[in-house]
Design a protein around this motif. Structure first.
Motif, mmCIF file in Angstrom:
data_model
loop_
_atom_site.group_PDB
_atom_site.id
_atom_site.type_symbol
_atom_site.label_atom_id
_atom_site.label_comp_id
_atom_site.label_asym_id
_atom_site.label_seq_id
_atom_site.Cartn_x
_atom_site.Cartn_y
_atom_site.Cartn_z
ATOM 1 N N THR A 1 0.838 -1.210 0.000
ATOM 2 C CA THR A 1 0.000 0.000 0.000
ATOM 3 C C THR A 1 0.865 1.249 0.000
ATOM 4 O O THR A 1 0.499 2.271 -0.588
ATOM 5 N N LEU A 2 2.040 1.170 0.666
ATOM 6 C CA LEU A 2 2.971 2.303 0.655
ATOM 7 C C LEU A 2 3.508 2.539 -0.758
ATOM 8 O O LEU A 2 3.654 3.694 -1.193
ATOM 9 N N LEU A 3 3.806 1.465 -1.493
ATOM 10 C CA LEU A 3 4.254 1.614 -2.878
ATOM 11 C C LEU A 3 3.169 2.278 -3.728
ATOM 12 O O LEU A 3 3.468 3.105 -4.602
ATOM 13 N N LEU A 4 1.913 1.928 -3.483
ATOM 14 C CA LEU A 4 0.810 2.582 -4.206
ATOM 15 C C LEU A 4 0.768 4.073 -3.909
ATOM 16 O O LEU A 4 0.538 4.897 -4.799
ATOM 17 N N HIS B 1 -3.863 8.118 -1.507
ATOM 18 C CA HIS B 1 -4.084 6.900 -0.724
ATOM 19 C C HIS B 1 -5.196 6.112 -1.420
ATOM 20 O O HIS B 1 -6.382 6.296 -1.131
ATOM 21 N N ILE B 2 -4.818 5.240 -2.326
ATOM 22 C CA ILE B 2 -5.782 4.488 -3.136
ATOM 23 C C ILE B 2 -6.039 3.122 -2.509
ATOM 24 O O ILE B 2 -5.086 2.401 -2.192
ATOM 25 N N PRO B 3 -7.304 2.717 -2.337
ATOM 26 C CA PRO B 3 -7.592 1.375 -1.820
ATOM 27 C C PRO B 3 -6.952 0.312 -2.704
ATOM 28 O O PRO B 3 -7.052 0.384 -3.933
ATOM 29 N N PRO B 4 -6.282 -0.678 -2.123
ATOM 30 C CA PRO B 4 -5.603 -1.711 -2.919
ATOM 31 C C PRO B 4 -6.518 -2.424 -3.900
ATOM 32 O O PRO B 4 -6.096 -2.737 -5.023
ATOM 33 N N GLU C 1 7.860 2.522 -18.471
ATOM 34 C CA GLU C 1 8.509 1.314 -17.995
ATOM 35 C C GLU C 1 8.816 1.405 -16.508
ATOM 36 O O GLU C 1 8.579 0.451 -15.750
ATOM 37 N N ASP C 2 9.324 2.580 -16.056
ATOM 38 C CA ASP C 2 9.636 2.748 -14.637
ATOM 39 C C ASP C 2 8.377 2.657 -13.784
ATOM 40 O O ASP C 2 8.365 2.022 -12.717
ATOM 41 N N GLY C 3 7.320 3.305 -14.258
ATOM 42 C CA GLY C 3 6.069 3.287 -13.509
ATOM 43 C C GLY C 3 5.490 1.887 -13.410
ATOM 44 O O GLY C 3 5.001 1.469 -12.363
ATOM 45 N N VAL C 4 5.561 1.152 -14.505
ATOM 46 C CA VAL C 4 5.009 -0.201 -14.534
ATOM 47 C C VAL C 4 5.786 -1.122 -13.598
ATOM 48 O O VAL C 4 5.213 -1.976 -12.914
ATOM 49 N N GLN C 5 7.107 -0.947 -13.528
ATOM 50 C CA GLN C 5 7.913 -1.792 -12.646
ATOM 51 C C GLN C 5 7.479 -1.648 -11.188
ATOM 52 O O GLN C 5 7.298 -2.648 -10.475
ATOM 53 N N LEU C 6 7.310 -0.401 -10.732
ATOM 54 C CA LEU C 6 6.898 -0.195 -9.348
ATOM 55 C C LEU C 6 5.471 -0.676 -9.120
ATOM 56 O O LEU C 6 5.143 -1.235 -8.066
ATOM 57 N N MET C 7 4.631 -0.498 -10.135
ATOM 58 C CA MET C 7 3.244 -0.936 -10.037
ATOM 59 C C MET C 7 3.149 -2.452 -9.866
ATOM 60 O O MET C 7 2.371 -2.971 -9.061
ATOM 61 N N GLN C 8 3.973 -3.168 -10.612
ATOM 62 C CA GLN C 8 3.953 -4.611 -10.535
ATOM 63 C C GLN C 8 4.491 -5.101 -9.185
ATOM 64 O O GLN C 8 3.984 -6.074 -8.618
ATOM 65 N N LEU C 9 5.499 -4.424 -8.666
ATOM 66 C CA LEU C 9 5.988 -4.772 -7.334
ATOM 67 C C LEU C 9 4.897 -4.571 -6.286
ATOM 68 O O LEU C 9 4.713 -5.409 -5.383
ATOM 69 N N ALA C 10 4.164 -3.466 -6.399
ATOM 70 C CA ALA C 10 3.072 -3.203 -5.462
ATOM 71 C C ALA C 10 2.010 -4.288 -5.552
ATOM 72 O O ALA C 10 1.543 -4.799 -4.524
ATOM 73 N N SER C 11 1.620 -4.657 -6.763
ATOM 74 C CA SER C 11 0.578 -5.677 -6.931
ATOM 75 C C SER C 11 1.029 -7.029 -6.394
ATOM 76 O O SER C 11 0.234 -7.800 -5.859
ATOM 77 N N TYR C 12 2.318 -7.315 -6.513
ATOM 78 C CA TYR C 12 2.867 -8.565 -5.997
ATOM 79 C C TYR C 12 2.775 -8.593 -4.465
ATOM 80 O O TYR C 12 2.463 -9.612 -3.859
ATOM 81 N N CYS C 13 3.036 -7.447 -3.833
ATOM 82 C CA CYS C 13 2.936 -7.364 -2.369
ATOM 83 C C CYS C 13 1.491 -7.488 -1.895
ATOM 84 O O CYS C 13 1.244 -7.905 -0.751
ATOM 85 N N LEU C 14 0.548 -7.129 -2.744
ATOM 86 C CA LEU C 14 -0.864 -7.068 -2.357
ATOM 87 C C LEU C 14 -1.639 -8.334 -2.701
ATOM 88 O O LEU C 14 -2.874 -8.328 -2.678
ATOM 89 N N GLN C 15 -0.940 -9.418 -2.994
ATOM 90 C CA GLN C 15 -1.619 -10.667 -3.284
ATOM 91 C C GLN C 15 -2.478 -11.086 -2.082
ATOM 92 O O GLN C 15 -2.073 -10.927 -0.924
#
Length: 487
Positions: free
Chosen positions: A240-243, A250-253, A280-294
């Motif tokens: 959520t911090l990465l988001l 502060h976007i709901p996961p 590309e940079d934005g997508v990388q961080l976005m994917q890391l966030a989504s991985y943490c939010l499984q």
């Protein structure tokens, strides 16, 4: 999407393999290991009360991640240890004093450049307080959500993500994997603007509140089911911090994950970053966030793998943190400070005292004195005796006696000593008599115009008075003279 897959693959591989991850050496304070901080100690309640002017409302620190009824205050220790942050719990938070002390000691044993470290605690009667390093440049929430001039730079957002991942990894390696309510209020910036994780969230949950935000949209699913915090729950909160870093909001996961699934990446990006961040940079961080939010805890990465992935995407690693945060260098500016200069910049009165004691009266040599025939009179001898008594009191930190004796010596008028004036200036600082301290530092400079000690003490007083720009200029002036005097 190839870059995203590579980030996810790295996370998955590292989650299942023991790998030593080395962070970028260009980020300030990146090396692990103990800092030169005092050992954890138990403070007296009266000492902390005095340090906060009686827990004055004026000393309440805004946006430190702690909400009423638990309040965080800014304090300054009498022994010259500099500024501190003091969290005062409500009287029902920790009814078991033994449990509180054990928890505080365990957290206090941690020492990392990625933490706003716990320096001590107080447990007297119903009072429960924690004492931590003071972070003068506020919270991530302030710089990310409530900025006034410029939005937080992308490189700093990435640096925050890496530093907090390193903090979580360090704590996990020390057996403190649980962190309560990791959010943007828990990320603080030190005097050099480096991001640090508040140590307060490492204390096990007590009656002072919930382990996570009362907003259920941001709470790990397993916590809703069991009410228990796990290391995987902390990773969810990190997601959520990465988001927050990505969107500036502060976007709901659940909403963010829907956008990721629909490939609406631009909807998630902070509009203030448009033109400054590649897709590309934005997508990388976005994917890391989504991985943490499984939703399944076992599918989330561990802290070590996050450190590896975030290290690989850092930007502007040679740029100091204060530049990325858009804040003037808070201490030395462009000049390299001597140990005395550093002590004055950090308002470490204990260190200043030790240095002044060490250099003694060497710097008085060559200072003109109006002695004439009075040199051997009883008046002159009495002045010298006053100085000796003052020196003894100064050495023992008997501040009141030192001030009295040094004042008699100065008022005697038989000789001029910049060292005595400087020592009295420091004594006034220790007594919170800042105006008097500044006046003495100016008088010492008049006696010896190119003496850096006088300038450094002026800077310390100016910092306390809130005149930071004048203080930094004075520090630089003192620094330019230090080489000549070898101070």
């Amino acid at each position: 999407m190839g870059a995203c897959c590579s980030v996810l693959s790295m996370c998955w591989w590292l989650s299942n393999n023991e790998t030593n991850v080395i962070c970028s050496s260009h980020i300030d304070g990146c090396e692990d290991g103990d800092q030169k901080l005092p050992a954890f100690k138990e403070f007296g309640f009266e000492e902390l009360k005095v340090s906060t002017s009686g827990f004055s409302v004026a000393n309440i620190v805004s946006e430190q991640g702690e909400k009423a009824p638990n309040v965080v205050y800014k304090g300054r220790l009498k022994d010259g240890g500099g500024f501190i942050a003091i969290k005062r719990f409500n009287q029902f938070a920790w009814p078991n004093s033994r449990q509180f002390l054990e928890e505080a000691r365990e957290v206090g044993n941690l020492r990392s450049p990625r933490l706003a470290n716990l320096l001590g605690c107080c447990c007297e009667g119903d009072e429960r307080l924690l004492v931590a390093e003071y972070m003068p440049h506020e919270t991530l929430s302030k710089h990310l959500f409530h900025w006034e001039n410029k939005p937080l730079k992308w490189a700093m957002r990435l640096r925050v993500a890496l530093c907090i991942a390193q903090a979580v990894d360090y704590c996990s390696g020390k057996g403190r994997a649980l962190y309560h309510d990791l959010n943007a209020y828990r990320v603080l910036f030190d005097q050099n603007c480096n991001p640090k994780l508040s140590c307060f969230g490492l204390m096990k949950n007590s009656r002072d509140g919930k382990s996570f935000s009362t907003n259920l949209s941001f709470t790990p699913p397993e916590y809703l089911r069991t009410g228990r915090v796990t290391p995987e729950s902390v990773i969810y909160s990190f997601g959520t911090l990465l988001l927050d870093l990505l969107s500036g909001k502060h976007i709901p996961p659940s909403h963010a994950l829907d956008l990721v699934r629909d490939k609406n990446f631009l909807m998630l990006m902070d509009s203030c970053l448009e033109g400054h961040v590649s897709n590309e940079d934005g997508v990388q961080l976005m994917q890391l966030a989504s991985y943490c939010l499984q939703s399944e805890p076992r599918e989330r990465p561990n802290a070590k793998s996050l450190v590896a992935s975030l290290t690989s995407i850092q930007k502007e690693t040679d740029t100091p943190s204060h530049e990325l945060l858009g804040i003037d260098q808070p201490t030395s500016g462009t000049q390299k400070l001597s140990p005395l200069g550093e002590a004055c910049a950090r308002l470490n009165l204990t260190a200043i005292h030790q240095i002044l004691e060490k250099i003694g009266y060497n710097d008085d040599e060559g200072v003109s004195s109006e002695l004439s025939f009075q040199m051997w009179t009883s008046q002159h001898q009495e002045c010298l005796n006053c100085r000796k008594r003052g020196d003894a009191a100064f050495r023992e930190k008997d501040i009141t006696t030192a001030i009295s004796c040094y004042t008699k010596f100065i008022n005697g008028g038989t000789m001029v000593s910049p060292t005595v004036i400087a020592r009295r200036s420091l004594c006034y600082l220790m007594e919170d008599k800042v105006e008097e301290a500044l006046a003495d530092a100016l008088q010492a400079q008049m006696s010896s115009p190119d003496w850096p000690v006088a300038l450094y003490l002026q800077a310390a007083a100016l910092f306390i008075l809130g005149m930071d720009n004048d203080a930094r200029k004075t520090l630089n002036d003192g620094s330019s003279l230090s080489a000549k005097w070898n101070i």
